[in-house]
Design a protein around this motif. Structure first.
Motif, PDB file in Angstrom:
ATOM      1  N   HIS A   9      -7.060  -8.390   1.953  1.00  0.00           N
ATOM      2  CA  HIS A   9      -6.697  -7.691   3.188  1.00  0.00           C
ATOM      3  C   HIS A   9      -5.975  -6.410   2.807  1.00  0.00           C
ATOM      4  CE1 HIS A   9      -7.613 -11.090   5.730  1.00  0.00           C
ATOM      5  NE2 HIS A   9      -6.682 -11.847   5.166  1.00  0.00           N
ATOM      6  N   VAL A  10      -6.197  -5.350   3.577  1.00  0.00           N
ATOM      7  CA  VAL A  10      -5.336  -4.173   3.483  1.00  0.00           C
ATOM      8  C   VAL A  10      -4.135  -4.479   4.366  1.00  0.00           C
ATOM      9  CG1 VAL A  10      -5.095  -1.716   3.990  1.00  0.00           C
ATOM     10  CG2 VAL A  10      -7.239  -2.581   3.037  1.00  0.00           C
ATOM     11  N   ILE A  20      -2.756  -4.078  -0.962  1.00  0.00           N
ATOM     12  CA  ILE A  20      -3.757  -5.106  -0.706  1.00  0.00           C
ATOM     13  C   ILE A  20      -3.139  -6.459  -1.015  1.00  0.00           C
ATOM     14  CG2 ILE A  20      -5.688  -3.570  -1.163  1.00  0.00           C
ATOM     15  CD1 ILE A  20      -6.071  -4.951  -3.863  1.00  0.00           C
ATOM     16  N   THR A  37     -10.662  -5.978   5.717  1.00  0.00           N
ATOM     17  CA  THR A  37     -10.822  -6.986   4.677  1.00  0.00           C
ATOM     18  C   THR A  37     -12.060  -6.644   3.867  1.00  0.00           C
ATOM     19  OG1 THR A  37      -9.812  -8.682   6.068  1.00  0.00           O
ATOM     20  CG2 THR A  37     -11.140  -9.464   4.230  1.00  0.00           C
ATOM     21  N   CYS A  43     -11.135  -2.314  -0.455  1.00  0.00           N
ATOM     22  CA  CYS A  43      -9.811  -2.161   0.142  1.00  0.00           C
ATOM     23  C   CYS A  43      -9.087  -0.941  -0.422  1.00  0.00           C
ATOM     24  CB  CYS A  43      -8.978  -3.424  -0.071  1.00  0.00           C
ATOM     25  SG  CYS A  43      -9.541  -4.821   0.936  1.00  0.00           S
TER      26      CYS A  43
END
Length: 71
Positions: A9-10, A20, A37, A43
């Motif tokens: 995920h960012v 991230i 994501t 990312c």
């Protein structure tokens, strides 16, 4: 190096700094998902596009107030 499909995920903190985080782990305190994501590379590419001002939010706001008072 083998290509990985591990998902990340960012995330962004209250100072609007990006990083991230592994998609399968709980986020550390102070970080929120941004809704993006993908693979690690995806990312990091996304962060390069959206994080255009590296200064923390508090510094940007302080400098804007100082500039407004000076002018």
């Amino acid at each position: 190096m083998p290509e990985t499909t591990e998902q990340y995920h960012v995330v962004r903190n209250d100072e609007e700094q990006y990083s991230i985080w592994w998609a399968d782990r709980d986020l550390p305190a102070g970080w929120q998902p941004t809704g993006f994501t993908g693979t690690r590379e995806d990312c990091l590419d996304h962060i390069d596009q959206v994080w255009t001002d590296m200064r923390p939010r508090s510094l940007r706001e302080s400098q804007a107030r100082s500039h407004a008072q000076a002018g």
